[in-house]
Design a protein around this motif. Structure first.
Motif, PDB file in Angstrom:
ATOM      1  N   ALA A 152     -13.133  -7.981  -3.895  1.00  0.00           N
ATOM      2  CA  ALA A 152     -12.428  -8.354  -2.669  1.00  0.00           C
ATOM      3  C   ALA A 152     -11.174  -9.179  -2.958  1.00  0.00           C
ATOM      4  CB  ALA A 152     -13.365  -9.139  -1.744  1.00  0.00           C
ATOM      5  N   ILE A 153     -11.237 -10.007  -4.013  1.00  0.00           N
ATOM      6  CA  ILE A 153     -10.123 -10.905  -4.321  1.00  0.00           C
ATOM      7  C   ILE A 153      -9.085 -10.254  -5.237  1.00  0.00           C
ATOM      8  CG2 ILE A 153      -9.508 -13.089  -5.463  1.00  0.00           C
ATOM      9  CD1 ILE A 153     -12.180 -14.206  -4.594  1.00  0.00           C
ATOM     10  N   LEU A 154      -9.521  -9.425  -6.152  1.00  0.00           N
ATOM     11  CA  LEU A 154      -8.653  -8.876  -7.196  1.00  0.00           C
ATOM     12  C   LEU A 154      -7.360  -8.223  -6.689  1.00  0.00           C
ATOM     13  CD1 LEU A 154      -8.817  -8.844 -10.266  1.00  0.00           C
ATOM     14  CD2 LEU A 154      -9.751  -6.528 -10.136  1.00  0.00           C
ATOM     15  N   PRO A 155      -7.409  -7.417  -5.605  1.00  0.00           N
ATOM     16  CA  PRO A 155      -6.170  -6.758  -5.162  1.00  0.00           C
ATOM     17  C   PRO A 155      -5.034  -7.719  -4.825  1.00  0.00           C
ATOM     18  CG  PRO A 155      -8.082  -5.758  -4.109  1.00  0.00           C
ATOM     19  CD  PRO A 155      -8.567  -6.986  -4.810  1.00  0.00           C
ATOM     20  N   VAL A 156      -5.366  -8.987  -4.501  1.00  0.00           N
ATOM     21  CA  VAL A 156      -4.333  -9.967  -4.145  1.00  0.00           C
ATOM     22  C   VAL A 156      -3.300 -10.117  -5.262  1.00  0.00           C
ATOM     23  CG1 VAL A 156      -3.919 -12.398  -3.587  1.00  0.00           C
ATOM     24  CG2 VAL A 156      -5.956 -11.254  -2.713  1.00  0.00           C
ATOM     25  N   PHE A 157      -3.752  -9.968  -6.495  1.00  0.00           N
ATOM     26  CA  PHE A 157      -2.878 -10.220  -7.642  1.00  0.00           C
ATOM     27  C   PHE A 157      -2.157  -8.962  -8.127  1.00  0.00           C
ATOM     28  CE2 PHE A 157      -6.475 -13.183  -7.701  1.00  0.00           C
ATOM     29  CZ  PHE A 157      -5.797 -14.390  -7.660  1.00  0.00           C
ATOM     30  N   PHE A 158      -2.318  -7.865  -7.391  1.00  0.00           N
ATOM     31  CA  PHE A 158      -1.697  -6.619  -7.835  1.00  0.00           C
ATOM     32  C   PHE A 158      -0.911  -5.923  -6.731  1.00  0.00           C
ATOM     33  CE2 PHE A 158      -5.274  -7.348 -10.660  1.00  0.00           C
ATOM     34  CZ  PHE A 158      -4.718  -7.122 -11.915  1.00  0.00           C
ATOM     35  N   ILE A 159      -0.393  -6.703  -5.777  1.00  0.00           N
ATOM     36  CA  ILE A 159       0.408  -6.122  -4.706  1.00  0.00           C
ATOM     37  C   ILE A 159       1.694  -5.553  -5.287  1.00  0.00           C
ATOM     38  CG2 ILE A 159       1.646  -6.578  -2.557  1.00  0.00           C
ATOM     39  CD1 ILE A 159      -1.350  -6.725  -2.255  1.00  0.00           C
ATOM     40  N   ALA A 160       1.956  -4.292  -5.000  1.00  0.00           N
ATOM     41  CA  ALA A 160       3.163  -3.641  -5.529  1.00  0.00           C
ATOM     42  C   ALA A 160       4.406  -4.161  -4.821  1.00  0.00           C
ATOM     43  CB  ALA A 160       3.055  -2.125  -5.366  1.00  0.00           C
ATOM     44  N   ASP A 161       5.460  -4.439  -5.594  1.00  0.00           N
ATOM     45  CA  ASP A 161       6.714  -4.924  -5.020  1.00  0.00           C
ATOM     46  C   ASP A 161       7.578  -3.781  -4.499  1.00  0.00           C
ATOM     47  OD1 ASP A 161       6.138  -7.584  -5.571  1.00  0.00           O
ATOM     48  OD2 ASP A 161       6.915  -7.411  -7.618  1.00  0.00           O
ATOM     49  N   LYS A 162       7.384  -2.605  -5.045  1.00  0.00           N
ATOM     50  CA  LYS A 162       8.219  -1.470  -4.665  1.00  0.00           C
ATOM     51  C   LYS A 162       7.375  -0.373  -4.022  1.00  0.00           C
ATOM     52  CE  LYS A 162      11.511  -2.318  -8.437  1.00  0.00           C
ATOM     53  NZ  LYS A 162      12.161  -1.751  -9.634  1.00  0.00           N
ATOM     54  N   ALA A 163       8.058   0.446  -3.234  1.00  0.00           N
ATOM     55  CA  ALA A 163       7.378   1.569  -2.581  1.00  0.00           C
ATOM     56  C   ALA A 163       6.958   2.596  -3.618  1.00  0.00           C
ATOM     57  CB  ALA A 163       8.290   2.197  -1.544  1.00  0.00           C
ATOM     58  N   GLY A 164       5.883   3.307  -3.325  1.00  0.00           N
ATOM     59  CA  GLY A 164       5.369   4.303  -4.248  1.00  0.00           C
ATOM     60  C   GLY A 164       6.014   5.662  -4.067  1.00  0.00           C
ATOM     61  N   SER A 165       5.238   6.695  -4.361  1.00  0.00           N
ATOM     62  CA  SER A 165       5.752   8.058  -4.340  1.00  0.00           C
ATOM     63  C   SER A 165       5.414   8.749  -3.022  1.00  0.00           C
ATOM     64  CB  SER A 165       5.136   8.833  -5.513  1.00  0.00           C
ATOM     65  OG  SER A 165       5.420  10.220  -5.414  1.00  0.00           O
ATOM     66  N   ASP A 166       6.280   9.695  -2.629  1.00  0.00           N
ATOM     67  CA  ASP A 166       5.996  10.493  -1.443  1.00  0.00           C
ATOM     68  C   ASP A 166       5.487  11.885  -1.823  1.00  0.00           C
ATOM     69  OD1 ASP A 166       8.276  11.616  -2.431  1.00  0.00           O
ATOM     70  OD2 ASP A 166       9.402  11.583  -0.545  1.00  0.00           O
ATOM     71  N   ASN A 167       4.981  12.000  -3.042  1.00  0.00           N
ATOM     72  CA  ASN A 167       4.368  13.249  -3.490  1.00  0.00           C
ATOM     73  C   ASN A 167       3.084  13.481  -2.693  1.00  0.00           C
ATOM     74  OD1 ASN A 167       2.675  15.104  -5.017  1.00  0.00           O
ATOM     75  ND2 ASN A 167       4.131  14.860  -6.685  1.00  0.00           N
ATOM     76  N   PRO A 168       2.896  14.682  -2.111  1.00  0.00           N
ATOM     77  CA  PRO A 168       1.687  14.954  -1.315  1.00  0.00           C
ATOM     78  C   PRO A 168       0.381  14.725  -2.085  1.00  0.00           C
ATOM     79  CG  PRO A 168       3.322  16.646  -0.944  1.00  0.00           C
ATOM     80  CD  PRO A 168       3.833  15.814  -2.081  1.00  0.00           C
ATOM     81  N   ILE A 169       0.407  14.974  -3.396  1.00  0.00           N
ATOM     82  CA  ILE A 169      -0.797  14.745  -4.201  1.00  0.00           C
ATOM     83  C   ILE A 169      -1.142  13.258  -4.213  1.00  0.00           C
ATOM     84  CG2 ILE A 169      -1.797  14.889  -6.522  1.00  0.00           C
ATOM     85  CD1 ILE A 169      -0.114  17.362  -7.012  1.00  0.00           C
ATOM     86  N   ILE A 170      -0.110  12.422  -4.350  1.00  0.00           N
ATOM     87  CA  ILE A 170      -0.313  10.970  -4.298  1.00  0.00           C
ATOM     88  C   ILE A 170      -0.803  10.571  -2.910  1.00  0.00           C
ATOM     89  CG2 ILE A 170       0.784   8.719  -4.525  1.00  0.00           C
ATOM     90  CD1 ILE A 170       0.504  10.231  -7.142  1.00  0.00           C
ATOM     91  N   GLY A 171      -0.267  11.245  -1.871  1.00  0.00           N
ATOM     92  CA  GLY A 171      -0.705  10.983  -0.507  1.00  0.00           C
ATOM     93  C   GLY A 171      -2.178  11.283  -0.323  1.00  0.00           C
ATOM     94  N   PHE A 172      -2.639  12.394  -0.903  1.00  0.00           N
ATOM     95  CA  PHE A 172      -4.055  12.775  -0.822  1.00  0.00           C
ATOM     96  C   PHE A 172      -4.929  11.718  -1.491  1.00  0.00           C
ATOM     97  CE2 PHE A 172      -7.798  14.633  -2.818  1.00  0.00           C
ATOM     98  CZ  PHE A 172      -8.394  15.310  -1.766  1.00  0.00           C
ATOM     99  N   VAL A 173      -4.550  11.314  -2.705  1.00  0.00           N
ATOM    100  CA  VAL A 173      -5.320  10.320  -3.457  1.00  0.00           C
ATOM    101  C   VAL A 173      -5.332   8.982  -2.717  1.00  0.00           C
ATOM    102  CG1 VAL A 173      -5.455   9.007  -5.605  1.00  0.00           C
ATOM    103  CG2 VAL A 173      -4.866  11.437  -5.664  1.00  0.00           C
ATOM    104  N   THR A 174      -4.165   8.598  -2.168  1.00  0.00           N
ATOM    105  CA  THR A 174      -4.066   7.345  -1.422  1.00  0.00           C
ATOM    106  C   THR A 174      -4.991   7.357  -0.214  1.00  0.00           C
ATOM    107  OG1 THR A 174      -1.766   7.016  -2.093  1.00  0.00           O
ATOM    108  CG2 THR A 174      -2.510   5.814  -0.150  1.00  0.00           C
ATOM    109  N   GLY A 175      -4.992   8.461   0.529  1.00  0.00           N
ATOM    110  CA  GLY A 175      -5.860   8.578   1.702  1.00  0.00           C
ATOM    111  C   GLY A 175      -7.322   8.463   1.335  1.00  0.00           C
ATOM    112  N   ALA A 176      -7.725   9.125   0.249  1.00  0.00           N
ATOM    113  CA  ALA A 176      -9.121   9.102  -0.176  1.00  0.00           C
ATOM    114  C   ALA A 176      -9.556   7.696  -0.581  1.00  0.00           C
ATOM    115  CB  ALA A 176      -9.330  10.069  -1.336  1.00  0.00           C
ATOM    116  N   ILE A 177      -8.686   6.988  -1.316  1.00  0.00           N
ATOM    117  CA  ILE A 177      -9.021   5.635  -1.776  1.00  0.00           C
ATOM    118  C   ILE A 177      -9.009   4.654  -0.613  1.00  0.00           C
ATOM    119  CG2 ILE A 177      -8.275   3.716  -3.231  1.00  0.00           C
ATOM    120  CD1 ILE A 177      -7.172   5.763  -5.198  1.00  0.00           C
ATOM    121  N   ALA A 178      -7.985   4.763   0.261  1.00  0.00           N
ATOM    122  CA  ALA A 178      -7.843   3.813   1.379  1.00  0.00           C
ATOM    123  C   ALA A 178      -9.005   3.914   2.351  1.00  0.00           C
ATOM    124  CB  ALA A 178      -6.519   4.057   2.108  1.00  0.00           C
ATOM    125  N   ILE A 179      -9.416   5.136   2.699  1.00  0.00           N
ATOM    126  CA  ILE A 179     -10.509   5.287   3.660  1.00  0.00           C
ATOM    127  C   ILE A 179     -11.824   4.825   3.044  1.00  0.00           C
ATOM    128  CG2 ILE A 179     -11.226   7.652   3.075  1.00  0.00           C
ATOM    129  CD1 ILE A 179     -10.747   6.222   6.622  1.00  0.00           C
TER     130      ILE A 179
END
Length: 346
Positions: A152-179
């Motif tokens: 629960a705490i670990l993600p606090v120290f790894f917030i990305a400073d820059k925007a990621g990729s708009d590749n649909p494959i990355i979008g799929f992976v992001t959706g799966a992990i986020a949900i």
């Protein structure tokens, strides 16, 4: 068809409202309140009961609603997947999101410390609910709280400073992990997207939703969410049925870790500035990414302690109401397929 009384319907909506409110709290998921309300395992069991047979029976009913067989099968299927319970909770969530979003935005923008403190107080006494579900309280079981706290705490120290990729494959992976993160108590899906650097990408695509590239990315993101939800909820169900005490210990750890995000004393100006679809600064993200600090003024501490005290009283009252509801449910439906007592303990 599985009956649902007026009292059960009201309780389910009320619980849904609380879960919906939790989704509006920075860095916390609706799973947090689902767990402290004692609904988590039932929601997981009901959600994972929906399968291809549900789709087939529903289609058959829609095509032939006049046939007795299709009506009976449809009614039985609704009972099997605990549809009335799911629908009532979902209705409560929608009420909270529609009616509570503006109020929560105002509270976080004008009184962030007091608001966060209130939810800390609300959650603390409610932890007794999942604690009671940990029947095997040996050290080897309770030690699983530690990885939950760390996760629960670990993600606090790894917030990305820059925007990621708009590749649909990355979008799929992001959706799966986020949900999948949203299913876990104490972990926010939007928070995980921030870590992945995809939060701003998703917001940008939503702001320009009719663009072909946005449609492609968001479509992949939605499919990823569906795939992640189907897979992860089934994993949670397996763990609850075969290793319930260990799993509950881990989930309690997640909630304890979320107190780090809810810490009411923060340098709010240091939080990550992310603009929403209409150009407004998303205050929840700014708060969730702000640095925790030690309070300097006694008045600040007094206001926060008072807010925590109010939350504690509300939490204790909520526990009492939920205990009444739980006894009522067990007495009326001891053999329901999604009854929490059906889960095998470990």
């Amino acid at each position: 068809m599985f009956p649902i009384t007026t009292r059960e319907f009201i309780f389910a909506i009320f619980n849904g409202i609380l879960i919906g409110i939790a989704n509006l709290i920075p860095g916390v998921s609706g799973g947090t309140f689902a767990l402290v309300l004692g609904l988590y395992d039932r929601l997981i069991l009901a959600t994972t009961s929906i399968d291809t047979s549900t789709i087939k029976i529903s289609i058959a009913f829609l095509l032939s609603p006049h046939k007795r067989e299709s009506r009976v099968n449809f009614a039985e299927e609704l009972r099997r997947i605990d549809a009335f319970f799911l629908g009532s909770v979902f209705l409560g969530v929608m009420i909270a999101v529609v009616l509570g979003a503006k109020f929560m935005q105002f509270a976080l923008a004008n009184h962030p410390s007091i608001t966060l403190a209130l939810f800390i107080g609300l959650i603390i006494p409610s932890l007794s609910v999942p604690w009671k579900m940990v029947e095997n309280r040996k050290f080897s079981t309770l030690i699983w709280m530690i990885p939950g706290i760390v996760l629960a705490i670990l993600p606090v120290f790894f917030i990305a400073d820059k925007a990621g990729s708009d590749n649909p494959i990355i979008g799929f992976v992001t959706g799966a992990i986020a949900i999948s993160a949203m299913v876990l108590p104490g972990v926010s899906g939007s928070y995980i997207m921030l870590v992945l650097g995809e939060y701003q990408v998703v917001l940008a695509k939503l702001s320009n939703i009719l663009d072909p590239s946005s449609i492609l990315f968001l479509g992949a993101f939605a499919i990823g969410c569906l795939a992640g939800l189907l897979a992860f909820t089934r994993l949670i169900r397996y763990l609850l049925e075969h290793h319930k005490s260990t799993t509950m210990s881990f989930l309690i750890g997640l909630i304890l870790g979320s107190f780090f995000i809810l810490w009411p004393f923060k340098d709010f100006s240091a939080g990550q500035t992310v603009t929403g679809r209409s150009g407004e600064v998303k205050r929840d993200i700014q708060i969730a990414t702000a640095k925790n600090i030690i309070p300097e003024q006694a008045s600040d501490i007094a206001w926060v302690l008072g807010s925590i005290a109010i939350g504690l009283m509300l939490g204790i009252g909520l526990n009492y109401v939920e205990a009444l509801k739980g006894e009522n449910y067990k007495d009326k439906h001891p053999h329901h397929p999604n009854h929490p007592s059906d889960s095998r303990k470990s």
